[in-house]
Design an enzyme around this catalytic site. Structure first.
Site, PDB file in Angstrom:
ATOM      1  CG  ASP A  14       5.655  -1.288   7.361  1.00 39.06           C
ATOM      2  OD1 ASP A  14       6.279  -0.429   8.005  1.00 39.06           O
ATOM      3  OD2 ASP A  14       5.370  -1.164   6.155  1.00 39.06           O
ATOM      4  CG  ASP A  52       2.372   1.149   4.845  1.00 40.54           C
ATOM      5  OD1 ASP A  52       3.219   1.904   4.352  1.00 40.54           O
ATOM      6  OD2 ASP A  52       1.581   0.456   4.163  1.00 40.54           O
ATOM      7  CG  HIS A  54      -0.838   4.219   3.281  1.00 39.60           C
ATOM      8  ND1 HIS A  54       0.343   4.700   2.766  1.00 39.60           N
ATOM      9  CD2 HIS A  54      -0.759   2.847   3.178  1.00 39.60           C
ATOM     10  CE1 HIS A  54       1.095   3.679   2.372  1.00 39.60           C
ATOM     11  NE2 HIS A  54       0.465   2.551   2.612  1.00 39.60           N
ATOM     12  CG  HIS A  71      -2.466  -1.337   3.201  1.00 35.69           C
ATOM     13  ND1 HIS A  71      -2.618  -1.152   1.848  1.00 35.69           N
ATOM     14  CD2 HIS A  71      -1.246  -0.821   3.501  1.00 35.69           C
ATOM     15  CE1 HIS A  71      -1.548  -0.557   1.359  1.00 35.69           C
ATOM     16  NE2 HIS A  71      -0.696  -0.326   2.334  1.00 35.69           N
ATOM     17  CE  LYS A  96       7.162   1.553   5.796  1.00 37.18           C
ATOM     18  NZ  LYS A  96       6.083   1.305   4.826  1.00 37.18           N
ATOM     19  CB  CYS A 135       7.782  -2.263   3.571  1.00 41.32           C
ATOM     20  SG  CYS A 135       6.424  -1.329   2.784  1.00 41.32           S
TER      21      CYS A 135
HETATM   22  C1  VGL Z   1       3.648  -2.849   2.213  1.00 42.99           C
HETATM   23  C2  VGL Z   1       2.400  -3.037   0.300  1.00 42.99           C
HETATM   24  C3  VGL Z   1       1.821  -1.823   0.526  1.00 42.99           C
HETATM   25  C4  VGL Z   1       4.667  -3.448   3.139  1.00 42.99           C
HETATM   26  C5  VGL Z   1       3.080  -1.615   2.457  1.00 42.99           C
HETATM   27  O1  VGL Z   1       4.687  -3.093   4.342  1.00 42.99           O
HETATM   28  O2  VGL Z   1       5.459  -4.295   2.672  1.00 42.99           O
HETATM   29  N1  VGL Z   1       3.312  -3.539   1.131  1.00 42.99           N
HETATM   30  N2  VGL Z   1       2.176  -1.112   1.616  1.00 42.99           N
HETATM   31 ZN    ZN Z   2       1.113   0.570   2.226  1.00 43.91          ZN
END
Ligand code: VGL
Ligand code: ZN
Length: 189
Positions: A14, A52, A54, A71, A96, A135
């Site tokens: 990420d 990430d 979403h 995010h 993901k 993550c």
């Molecule tokens: C993440 C919180 C929510 C991460 C992703 O990449 O660590 N943390 N979504």
């Molecule tokens: Zn996330």
């Protein structure tokens, strides 16, 4: 001292704008990951980045009753890889967090990451990226569960640390799973 060998992959977790200073869920020290990641990528035969990715109706957004601010909405600028990343060195990208009902923290959760690694003959993964306490932790634990050796690059990760000690506890959990730790400077290239 670890040697990078055939059968080793680098997983970059990420490295996205929203997790970096100026982003909507910024990891304070997030930019520290890029120098070691960019330096190491050319030495791995297989580099895979997770992102990430979403949908708006994801249950983990505050707007939907969850813990996180908006995010990494799929397709937005915040979900793009940071311009600081040498993205031309990435062999594969795994999205993901696309299922609205599950956290999607792990790069292995409802993805083909394990298959991709096996197809490339990978037995051991080095893990870098964001965030240590979500993550990176989840991806490392799942790598171990999937049967991969896992080595976390301690200078190429950074934590959200919402509650003091979260980062330390994450490292403890990863260690308890059998993951190992090294600084990128201690890799033999
Ligand atoms: C993440 C919180 C929510 C991460 C992703 O990449 O660590 N943390 N979504
Ligand atoms: Zn996330």
């Amino acid at each position: 001292m670890y040697h990078i060998e055939p059968g080793d992959a680098l997983i970059v977790v990420d490295p996205q704008n929203d997790f970096l200073p100026g982003g909507s869920l910024a990891v304070p020290e997030g930019n520290r990951i890029f120098e070691p990641i960019n330096r190491l990528m050319p030495f791995f035969s297989y580099v895979v980045a997770t992102r990430d990715w979403h949908p708006r109706d994801h249950a983990y957004f505050q707007a939907n009753g969850g813990p996180w601010p908006w995010h990494c909405l799929a397709g937005t600028q915040g979900a793009q890889f940071s311009p600081l990343l040498h993205a031309e060195q990435i062999d594969d990208v795994v999205s993901k967090g696309t299922d609205p009902k599950t956290d999607g923290y792990s790069g292995f959760a409802a993805t083909d990451l394990a298959e991709k690694l096996r197809m490339h003959g990978i037995r051991r993964v080095f893990v870098a990226g964001l965030a240590t306490d979500y993550c990176v932790k989840a991806t490392t634990l799942d790598a171990r569960s999937a049967g991969f050796d896992a080595i976390v690059l301690t200078d190429a990760i950074a934590a959200i640390d919402a509650a003091p000690g979260d980062a330390e506890r994450a490292l403890d959990e990863m260690r308890a799973s059998g993951a190992q730790f090294t600084r990128s400077a201690d890799l033999a290239l």
